[in-house]
Design an enzyme around this catalytic site. Sequence first.
Site, PDB file in Angstrom:
ATOM      1  N   PRO A 244     -41.483 -19.224 -82.650  1.00 57.89           N
ATOM      2  CA  PRO A 244     -42.343 -19.254 -83.822  1.00 57.89           C
ATOM      3  C   PRO A 244     -43.786 -19.532 -83.467  1.00 57.89           C
ATOM      4  O   PRO A 244     -44.074 -20.237 -82.502  1.00 57.89           O
ATOM      5  CB  PRO A 244     -41.787 -20.438 -84.611  1.00 57.89           C
ATOM      6  CG  PRO A 244     -41.054 -21.259 -83.626  1.00 57.89           C
ATOM      7  CD  PRO A 244     -40.934 -20.525 -82.345  1.00 57.89           C
ATOM      8  N   GLU A 245     -44.694 -19.016 -84.281  1.00 58.06           N
ATOM      9  CA  GLU A 245     -46.077 -19.462 -84.216  1.00 58.06           C
ATOM     10  C   GLU A 245     -46.244 -20.520 -85.300  1.00 58.06           C
ATOM     11  O   GLU A 245     -45.273 -20.888 -85.979  1.00 58.06           O
ATOM     12  CB  GLU A 245     -47.020 -18.265 -84.370  1.00 58.06           C
ATOM     13  CG  GLU A 245     -46.761 -17.231 -83.265  1.00 58.06           C
ATOM     14  CD  GLU A 245     -47.879 -16.220 -83.042  1.00 58.06           C
ATOM     15  OE1 GLU A 245     -49.018 -16.503 -83.444  1.00 58.06           O
ATOM     16  OE2 GLU A 245     -47.601 -15.161 -82.444  1.00 58.06           O
TER      17      GLU A 245
ATOM     18  N   LYS B 258     -47.859 -26.006 -83.475  1.00 57.20           N
ATOM     19  CA  LYS B 258     -46.439 -25.699 -83.331  1.00 57.20           C
ATOM     20  C   LYS B 258     -45.592 -26.953 -83.174  1.00 57.20           C
ATOM     21  O   LYS B 258     -44.398 -26.871 -82.869  1.00 57.20           O
ATOM     22  CB  LYS B 258     -46.239 -24.768 -82.121  1.00 57.20           C
ATOM     23  CG  LYS B 258     -47.032 -23.462 -82.245  1.00 57.20           C
ATOM     24  CD  LYS B 258     -47.088 -22.725 -80.920  1.00 57.20           C
ATOM     25  CE  LYS B 258     -48.103 -21.589 -80.990  1.00 57.20           C
ATOM     26  NZ  LYS B 258     -48.373 -21.012 -79.660  1.00 57.20           N
TER      27      LYS B 258
ATOM     28  N   ARG C 120     -48.703 -14.107 -70.114  1.00 53.94           N
ATOM     29  CA  ARG C 120     -48.342 -13.527 -71.415  1.00 53.94           C
ATOM     30  C   ARG C 120     -49.006 -12.167 -71.530  1.00 53.94           C
ATOM     31  O   ARG C 120     -50.001 -11.880 -70.872  1.00 53.94           O
ATOM     32  CB  ARG C 120     -48.813 -14.428 -72.563  1.00 53.94           C
ATOM     33  CG  ARG C 120     -48.445 -15.882 -72.425  1.00 53.94           C
ATOM     34  CD  ARG C 120     -46.947 -16.095 -72.316  1.00 53.94           C
ATOM     35  NE  ARG C 120     -46.233 -15.586 -73.455  1.00 53.94           N
ATOM     36  CZ  ARG C 120     -46.102 -16.234 -74.603  1.00 53.94           C
ATOM     37  NH1 ARG C 120     -46.633 -17.422 -74.744  1.00 53.94           N
ATOM     38  NH2 ARG C 120     -45.435 -15.705 -75.601  1.00 53.94           N
TER      39      ARG C 120
END
Length: 302
Positions: A2-3, A52, A292
Amino acid sequence: MPEGHSIHRLARQFQDVFAGQVLDVSSPQGRFTAGAALLDGRKLQEATAHGKQLFLRFDRGVILHVHLGLYGAWNFGGDESFRGASSIGAPRRIGERETFSQDAEQDAGSLTGSYAGPPEPVGAVRVRLVSRNGWADLRGATTCAAITEAEAATVLARLGPDPLHNLSGDRDEFIRRIRRRKTAVGLLLMDQSVVAGIGNIYRAEVLFRQAVDPWTTGGALDDETAGLLWDDTVAAMNDGVRDGRIVTTPPAWWNGGDAGALDGEAHFVYKRQGQPCRRCGEAVAMAEIGARKLYWCPGCQD
DNA sequence: ATATTATGCAAAT
DNA sequence: TTTGCCTAATATT
């Protein structure tokens, strides 16, 4: 995976369904037995999120601190009152696992206003919270710890402002933290000490929407551009909280204009490398940066 | 049916 | 710099 928008939704759900109640806390997997014992039998006072990070504050000053990491997830189940709360029970969205598991939905569907109790734990359930009305299971989290208020303050101190709080002064603080650095803005948006809650999708999409080249250094941005990045992040992430998924393209870009039908049209550049940019037609680019994948349109973002 | 990937982070090395 | 997390969606056989 999740963000920040997902964690804020989770905090809302915990607040709605568990706050004010004494909870049974256990660790069926066995890896959080000591922490669970500290929390067991205490009343949940408040659930909050910053970026987060999720904080569940129990009475007598013990806090359950959870970070889901790449593939952690909460699953919920319970009675009617539990199910109707906040975004729990909402249609299952791609990329969010905070809703009911399939089994739980079947369980809940067979209930007649009462709650029969949580199911047998399936898989590696790190933590299970149980109230009179429902339960929550945590799996796969990268951080799960029982901490003190002082330790929570330490966690918060190393985080930048959260666009989903957008407190007075946050916008200026973001501009300061971005412009202070000589790192590429594409990296800075993922740096939780610069801004808390942005992940790989919002990073790519907000930079595209503001036509900012991700390779520009923070110091090379002017105040106005940095401020607009903050404003658009606030807008995009609030949409995410509302919708329970990340949709950064406007309805005009969806085939048929129906959000429920969109498939592969939710983003401008994320995971679209090699495909034509929706705005200018140039091929979307991709590069690995900081382990990433960064996506951007070389035509629009220069 | 099996393999790969990933909306992250902290701990270990 | 690498590994653990040990899920769940997506891609490949």
